[in-house]
Design an enzyme around this catalytic site. Structure first.
Site: not given
Length: 196
Positions: A79, A170, A172
């Site tokens: 990002c 993202h 994660e």
């Protein structure tokens, strides 16, 4: 043992560490320049790119991260991290790190309230990956040296060039660690080469 650092100035740092550890390697939060010497790869997380740049300037990270990448050590930007890596940012005079030969547009998919998830076909993965897009950028153009790994709605959202990996979303923020695993493999390969 491979150690992957996460730049700990801003963003989803803890989630990246958890994803790294889920891949069976050590994760380390990097808050000072000298700590870069203790890791084999570096993740630059999401956050707010203007704030992140200000913090990187304050803590003098720009040149050391460029030197880290120049050694062949892998860097993964997610990002806002992708914006930090790009060598051209639309609507901005200068780039930040300039490590990935792409142009990026910021906030391409709308504001925070327009956040969404989408299943992405990622080169190298055998099943779709759910991308979480939050005020995400996208790659508007890429040099021939850059390998496009994923697109969404006709826009490039993930790319790789040598030891540099970047994505608009993202990874994660999901329980799917395959993209972190992809980066960890890059780090392991690079560590083997650099130790020869």
């Amino acid at each position: 043992m491979v150690t992957v650092g996460v730049l700990g100035l801003q963003g989803a740092v803890r989630e990246h560490i958890q994803s790294i550890e889920a891949c069976g390697v050590e994760g380390k939060i990097i808050k000072r320049v000298e700590e870069l010497e203790t890791v084999d790869g570096l993740i630059i997380p999401g956050g707010e790119s203007t704030t992140m740049r200000r913090l990187m300037d304050t803590y003098q990270f720009i040149e050391p991260i460029k030197a880290f990448a120049a050694q062949g050590k892998p860097v993964f930007g997610t990002c806002a991290g992708l914006i930090m890596l790009a060598n051209h940012i639309e609507d901005r005079e200068d780039a930040h790190l300039g490590l990935l030969n792409v142009s990026v547009a910021r906030n391409s998919f709308g504001r925070q309230v327009d956040s969404f998830e989408a299943d992405l076909e990622v080169k190298g993965l055998n099943a779709p990956f759910t991308g979480v897009f939050i005020r995400a950028p996208h790659i508007t153009s890429a040099d021939p040296s850059v390998e496009v790994l994923a697109e969404y709605d006709g826009r490039i959202v993930m790319a790789k060039e040598n030891n540099i990996l970047g994505c608009s979303f993202h990874p994660e923020l999901t329980d799917d660690h395959r993209l972190t695993e992809m980066f960890v493999k890059m780090v392991k390969t690079s560590k083997t080469k650099l130790s020869v």
